[in-house]
Design an enzyme around this catalytic site. Structure first.
Site, PDB file in Angstrom:
ATOM      1  N   LYS A  50      -5.891   0.433  -2.033  1.00 40.64           N
ATOM      2  CA  LYS A  50      -5.095  -0.732  -1.624  1.00 40.64           C
ATOM      3  C   LYS A  50      -3.801  -0.794  -2.447  1.00 40.64           C
ATOM      4  CE  LYS A  50      -9.180  -3.201  -0.028  1.00 40.64           C
ATOM      5  NZ  LYS A  50     -10.270  -4.138  -0.337  1.00 40.64           N
ATOM      6  N   GLN A 103     -12.162  -8.130  -4.992  1.00 43.89           N
ATOM      7  CA  GLN A 103     -12.950  -7.064  -4.368  1.00 43.89           C
ATOM      8  C   GLN A 103     -14.433  -7.414  -4.409  1.00 43.89           C
ATOM      9  OE1 GLN A 103     -11.620  -4.284  -2.770  1.00 43.89           O
ATOM     10  NE2 GLN A 103     -13.710  -3.889  -2.131  1.00 43.89           N
ATOM     11  N   ASP A 143      -7.461 -11.734   2.459  1.00 40.13           N
ATOM     12  CA  ASP A 143      -8.696 -11.110   2.945  1.00 40.13           C
ATOM     13  C   ASP A 143      -9.289 -11.911   4.107  1.00 40.13           C
ATOM     14  OD1 ASP A 143      -9.561  -8.673   2.050  1.00 40.13           O
ATOM     15  OD2 ASP A 143     -10.390  -9.432   0.168  1.00 40.13           O
TER      16      ASP A 143
END
Ligand code: NAP
Length: 292
Positions: free
Chosen positions: A52, A96, A119
């Site tokens: 990412k 994450q 997200d």
């Protein structure tokens, strides 16, 4: 059978985003900024976060990676998120997953400022998705929609079967495919571990999305001739003959299934790369919204 090439489609999205970022910078403004928090040393998570960050750099985004030890407390993590929430120079925040067991993922997800929730996991983002309002769409289903769009796959009136109902993949995927927009308008069946006659349901799918995390679960006898098959699964399967000691497997038994399909995503090289494309698009959207 045609491969839905995630690398190609993701590159297309990234090229478009890079152009937009170049224009932003040329106008004398700061670059969009994604901040990622990684807790612990989960090997797969390390790889995902590194990818990412690398992709941010490629298209000209600023990025920050905050690493916390496996034993870090929930309070420490929440403090870090609060700092990023209050930092005007940060547009998007991602934590994450999975987190160590002593930390509540729910609490953490809800602590991210919804304006920076790139997200798309915050209940406000999920709620807006259900209502068909503009929002951050969870990156993996968003990436799949971008892939369908890139290859101009017809969806209107099709029967889509989604296997898996997680909050981050299966459920939002089912909502997007059933929504009233050019790449939705499917009739959707959402399956899970209590579903009966799963095989028969899959056999009736024009579009089959496998997101259950069981390597090679979907076999050729479950797939209709000419179906579009999207394989979301990523599982590290131990393999002593492989260099790293494992191989990556999807949820679809590719070799048997592919010849029956009209389109299919490979693993790797399919949905994973599109997930990053979705995340980057969300980050630019967060930047633009916050600039306004
Ligand atoms: N490519 C990417 O970028 C990406 C992103 C995210 C996840 N993934 C991968 O996608 C997979 C799914 O991830 P996830 O986070 O959604 O997983 P998850 O939270 O574990 O959810 C799995 C879902 O599959 C269902 N399921 C499990 N076994 C089943 C069976 N035998 N028949 C029917 N349904 C079954 C479960 O049903 P219940 O609800 O009844 O338990 C659950 O809804 C994993 O391999 C993950 O690594 C890939």
């Amino acid at each position: 059978m045609q491969i839905l090439d995630g690398k190609l489609a993701a590159q297309h999205t990234k090229d478009t985003l890079k152009k937009e970022v170049d224009e932003i910078i040329a106008a004398g403004k700061r670059a969009p900024h994604l901040a990622a928090i990684l807790v612990g040393n989960n090997g797969a998570s390390e790889t995902y976060v590194a990818s990412k960050v690398k992709n941010c750099t490629e298209i000209g985004f600023a990025s920050t990676l905050i690493r916390l030890g496996e034993d870090s407390s929930e309070a420490t993590l929440l403090q870090e998120i609060e700092k990023l929430n209050n930092d005007d120079a940060v547009d998007g925040i991602l934590v994450q997953l999975p987190l160590p067991k002593h930390i509540s993922e729910q609490k953490v997800t809800e602590s991210v400022n919804p304006l920076k929730d790139v997200d798309g996991f915050h209940p406000i983002s999920a709620g807006k998705l259900v209502l068909g309002l503009p929002t951050f769409i969870s990156a993996t289903p968003y990436g799949i929609m971008l892939l369908l769009e890139h290859y101009n796959i017809p969806t209107r009136g099709k029967h889509a079967v989604v296997i898996g109902r997680s909050n981050i993949v299966g459920r939002p995927m089912s909502i997007l495919l059933s929504s009233n927009h050019p790449h939705g308008n499917c009739t959707v069946t959402l399956c899970h571990s209590h579903t009966q006659n799963l095989k028969e349901l899959c056999q009736r799918a024009d579009i089959l999305v496998a997101a259950l995390g069981k390597p090679e679960f979907v076999t050729a006898d479950m797939v209709k001739e000419g179906a579009v098959v999207i394989d979301v699964g990523i599982t590290r399967v131990p393999d002593s003959t492989a260099k790293r000691g494992y191989v990556i497997k999807g949820d679809v038994a590719f070799n048997g299934v592919a010849p029956k399909t009209s389109f299919i995503t490979p693993v790797p090289g399919g949905v994973g790369l599109m997930t990053i494309a979705g995340l980057l698009k969300n980050t630019l959207q967060a930047y633009r919204t916050r600039q306004q």
